[in-house]
Design an enzyme around this catalytic site. Structure first.
Site, mmCIF file in Angstrom:
data_model
loop_
_atom_site.group_PDB
_atom_site.id
_atom_site.type_symbol
_atom_site.label_atom_id
_atom_site.label_comp_id
_atom_site.label_asym_id
_atom_site.label_seq_id
_atom_site.Cartn_x
_atom_site.Cartn_y
_atom_site.Cartn_z
ATOM 1 N N LYS A 93 0.826 -1.214 0.000
ATOM 2 C CA LYS A 93 0.000 0.000 0.000
ATOM 3 C C LYS A 93 0.859 1.263 0.000
ATOM 4 O O LYS A 93 0.743 2.127 0.874
ATOM 5 C CB LYS A 93 -0.972 0.016 1.180
HETATM 6 P P1 5BU Z 1 -8.476 -11.152 6.734
HETATM 7 O O1 5BU Z 1 -7.781 -11.945 7.762
HETATM 8 O O2 5BU Z 1 -9.202 -12.029 5.675
HETATM 9 O O3 5BU Z 1 -9.374 -10.095 7.291
HETATM 10 O O4 5BU Z 1 -7.300 -10.409 5.945
HETATM 11 C C1 5BU Z 1 -7.538 -9.481 4.915
HETATM 12 C C2 5BU Z 1 -6.232 -9.000 4.315
HETATM 13 O O5 5BU Z 1 -6.525 -8.127 3.221
HETATM 14 C C3 5BU Z 1 -5.326 -8.233 5.253
HETATM 15 O O6 5BU Z 1 -3.989 -8.584 4.950
HETATM 16 C C4 5BU Z 1 -5.573 -6.771 4.907
HETATM 17 O O7 5BU Z 1 -4.404 -5.986 5.061
HETATM 18 C C5 5BU Z 1 -5.971 -6.830 3.449
HETATM 19 N N1 5BU Z 1 -6.944 -5.799 3.025
HETATM 20 C C6 5BU Z 1 -8.218 -5.727 3.533
HETATM 21 O O8 5BU Z 1 -8.604 -6.513 4.385
HETATM 22 N N2 5BU Z 1 -9.087 -4.773 3.072
HETATM 23 C C7 5BU Z 1 -8.748 -3.866 2.124
HETATM 24 O O9 5BU Z 1 -9.572 -3.050 1.704
HETATM 25 C C8 5BU Z 1 -7.421 -3.943 1.624
HETATM 26 C C9 5BU Z 1 -6.556 -4.921 2.078
HETATM 27 BR BR1 5BU Z 1 -6.908 -2.747 0.324
#
Ligand code: 5BU
Length: 260
Positions: A93
């Site tokens: 990012k």
């Molecule tokens: P989760 O454990 O499924 O919640 O992880 C989601 C990942 O996607 C996590 O590494 C975030 O940094 C990433 N992410 C997110 O959740 N939402 C967004 O809008 C973005 C990245 Br851009």
């Protein structure tokens, strides 16, 4: 509309080489699952990828959370990516002026540009940030997923910001792999990939603002091409079993989507 076109066909329409490769991997392995390996030790990450790598098209990393990052880890994850045929997205990012981002991309402890097939980038600073990441390192094609929308509650991205982000991307067809976004109307170009995080079967959110949707919802309603799953797999009792559950659910939705 792009959602009804097969991944095979969309590989032919891609102008960024990483997008083309990714469409081809998805079609070949029949998986549009991206695993987000948000673990803090190299051993845990490599162990997890050994188990789930064959079920995913893309592995998303946050290298700055790893306690023991080292160059051998890079060699090993690259070997896994070749053997199990997935690409690597570093979810960095980037969000600074072009000159700083260029330094952050190629230097420091992580030298992300040397090993990540693609990276995530904010459009906020303007298009200098895209000029800084000019699409290849050492002659190997690289790609960018631009953040057009976020999954988190109360985020400050507006519809105008999203629209301007998509317009910015159109000027860099060789560089842009796709968008991180949440809606099917966000962009139209079938050669670009919609990557959608915030996917889980068990729960609708976490205590820090994450919002989850089901595989059905993100693929069929929201237009996701690739769904990002982190804790839904990583924190499961058997990550391998759970990866297969997500892979199959997502693929079934994709097949339904292209059969109209
Ligand atoms: P989760 O454990 O499924 O919640 O992880 C989601 C990942 O996607 C996590 O590494 C975030 O940094 C990433 N992410 C997110 O959740 N939402 C967004 O809008 C973005 C990245 Br851009």
């Amino acid at each position: 509309d792009r959602a009804s076109i097969s991944f095979e066909k969309r590989a032919e329409l891609a102008t960024n080489q990483v997008a083309k490769q990714l469409f081809e991997i998805i079609a070949l392995k029949k998986t549009n699952l991206c695993i987000s390996v948000d673990l803090t030790s190299t051993a845990k990450i490599l162990d997890l990828l050994e188990k789930v790598g064959e079920h995913v098209c893309l592995v998303k990393t946050h290298v700055d959370i790893i306690e023991d990052f080292n160059s051998d880890f890079v060699i090993q994850i690259k070997q896994l990516s070749k053997r199990l045929n997935f690409l690597i997205l570093e979810d960095r990012k980037y969000a600074d002026i072009g000159n700083t981002v260029s330094l952050q991309y190629l230097n420091g402890l992580y030298k992300i540009g040397e090993w990540a097939d693609c990276v995530t980038v904010h459009s906020l600073p303007g298009e200098g940030i895209l000029k800084a990441l000019n699409g290849s390192t050492n002659g190997v094609s690289r790609g960018v997923f631009l953040l057009a929308e976020m999954s988190s509650e109360g985020n400050l991205i507006t519809p105008d910001y999203t629209k301007a982000t998509v317009e910015m991307a159109a000027k860099y067809p060789d560089l842009i792999t796709g968008f991180v976004c949440q809606n099917k109307d966000t962009f139209k170009d079938p050669g670009l990939i919609q990557l959608t995080p915030g996917v889980q079967l068990e729960t609708s959110g976490d205590s820090l603002g994450q919002i989850y949707n089901t595989p059905e919802k993100v693929i069929l309603d929201k237009g996701a091409d690739i769904a990002v799953v982190g804790r839904g797999i990583v924190a499961a009792k058997s990550p391998e079993t759970q990866a297969v559950v997500y892979k199959n659910a997502l693929w079934k939705c994709y097949q339904k989507r292209i059969s109209g």
